[in-house]
Write an enzyme that holds these catalytic residues in place. Structure first.
Site, PDB file in Angstrom:
ATOM      1  N   ASP A 111       5.481 -18.132 -14.152  1.00  0.00           N
ATOM      2  CA  ASP A 111       5.104 -19.545 -14.298  1.00  0.00           C
ATOM      3  C   ASP A 111       3.619 -19.658 -14.628  1.00  0.00           C
ATOM      4  O   ASP A 111       2.836 -18.740 -14.370  1.00  0.00           O
ATOM      5  CB  ASP A 111       5.357 -20.306 -12.992  1.00  0.00           C
ATOM      6  CG  ASP A 111       6.831 -20.300 -12.621  1.00  0.00           C
ATOM      7  OD1 ASP A 111       7.677 -20.145 -13.517  1.00  0.00           O
ATOM      8  OD2 ASP A 111       7.121 -20.447 -11.420  1.00  0.00           O
TER       9      ASP A 111
HETATM   10  N1  URA Z   1       9.534 -16.868  -9.275  1.00  0.00           N
HETATM   11  C1  URA Z   1       8.891 -18.030  -9.426  1.00  0.00           C
HETATM   12  O1  URA Z   1       9.202 -19.005  -8.766  1.00  0.00           O
HETATM   13  N2  URA Z   1       7.879 -18.086 -10.308  1.00  0.00           N
HETATM   14  C2  URA Z   1       7.460 -17.041 -11.033  1.00  0.00           C
HETATM   15  O2  URA Z   1       6.529 -17.145 -11.820  1.00  0.00           O
HETATM   16  C3  URA Z   1       8.155 -15.834 -10.867  1.00  0.00           C
HETATM   17  C4  URA Z   1       9.187 -15.766  -9.979  1.00  0.00           C
END
Ligand code: URA
Length: 249
Positions: A111
C-alpha cells in the site's frame, strides 16, 4: 534459446556509451568479436556474455559483459509511493529504481503507506511463481497496531480469519513483540507471517481482531529479507545467491 542482438545495441545496453557513440567506436575499429575486428554496427552477437556461452565482445581489447536479460532489484519502499509502473497523480516505486529499461515492474503491491521489501524485476515467469496463490510464498510484516494484541488473537490468526472473502485466511503466524497498554492509545508491536496476498490483507486481519494498523513494513518475502543497511528509498541488485534462492524455493 540464445537471443541475438545488434553489436551497437549490445554495447549500448552494457553501458559502453550511447547508441551513436558506440556506432562510432565500432566504425573506427575499436571493437572486436573474438579475434575479428567488426566495423558493422548491425553485426549480430549473442545477447549473453562469453562466460554464459555468448560471444567475446571487446572494446579496446577489454571484454564488455552483456547486460543480463533479467534483472532483480530489492527496493526498500518508503511511504508515499504506489506499487505501480505508472500513475497519473502519485509517485511510483519505479522512481527509486536506477534503471530505465522497459519491462521492469514491482512483484505484487504494498500500500502507499506501507514500507519495506519490494522486489522489482522484468522476469515475468518468476513474478508469476511468487504471486501465484497456490505457491504459498511466505511474507512477514512488522506492524504497530492500536490496541493490545493478546494470545487469543495469536490463536485466531493461526486458525484462519474471516475477512469477508469467500474463504477464511490460511493459517498465519502472529507474534507479539511488545505491548504498550499504558500508552494513549494502547499499542502493540507485532510480527505477522502470511502466505497469501489478499488486498490490504494485514490491515483487514488486524481490523477483524479489533486492532488498527498504525505502521506497516514488510520485512521478508520467501527467502528474501530486507537488509538492515538498505535505507528507505534505496534499491540494490539481488546477489546471485538471493536470485538462486528465489528460483529454487
Ligand atoms: N497488507 C496490507 O494491509 N497492506 C500492505 O501493504 C501489505 C499487506
Amino acid at each position: 534459446m540464445t537471443k541475438y542482438v545488434r553489436l551497437d545495441k549490445y554495447l549500448a545496453d552494457a553501458g559502453a556509451g550511447t547508441r551513436s557513440e558506440v556506432k562510432k567506436m565500432i566504425r573506427s575499429g575499436k571493437v572486436r568479436v573474438g579475434e575479428t575486428v567488426i566495423r558493422q554496427p548491425e553485426f549480430k552477437v549473442a545477447s549473453v556474455s562469453a562466460k554464459d556461452g555468448g560471444d567475446a565482445v571487446l572494446l579496446n581489447g577489454v571484454p564488455v559483459l552483456a547486460q543480463p536479460e533479467f534483472v532483480y532489484y530489492l527496493l526498500h519502499k518508503p511511504k508515499g509511493c504506489v506499487s505501480a509502473t505508472e500513475d497519473r497523480q502519485e509517485k511510483t516505486v519505479m522512481e527509486y529504481v536506477p534503471d530505465s529499461r522497459k519491462g521492469l515492474f514491482p512483484v505484487g503491491r504494498l500500500d502507499k503507506d506501507t514500507e519495506g521489501l519490494l522486489l522489482i524485476t522484468n522476469d515475468g515467469a518468476l513474478a508469476h511463481e511468487l504471486l501465484s496463490p497456490g505457491k504459498h510464498v511466505e511474507k512477514t510484516y512488522y506492524a504497530v497496531v492500536q490496541g493490545v494484541v493478546t494470545p487469543d488473537d495469536v490463536q485466531k490468526v493461526s486458525r484462519g480469519l474471516d475477512i469477508g472473502e469467500d474463504k477464511e485466511t490460511l493459517p498465519g503466524k502472529l507474534e507479539i513483540l511488545n505491548t504498550h497498554p499504558e500508552s494513549d492509545p494502547p499499542k502493540s508491536e507485532i510480527r505477522l507471517t502470511i502466505c497469501e496476498g489478499k488486498f490490504h490483507q494485514v490491515k483487514r486481519m488486524m481490523h477483524v481482531l479489533g486492532k488498527e494498523v498504525l505502521y506497516l513494513k514488510r520485512i521478508s518475502m520467501g527467502p528474501l529479507t530486507l537488509p538492515e543497511n538498505l535505507k528507505k528509498g534505496e534499491c540494490r541488485l539481488l546477489s546471485e545467491a538471493e536470485i538462486s534462492a528465489l528460483k529454487n524455493r
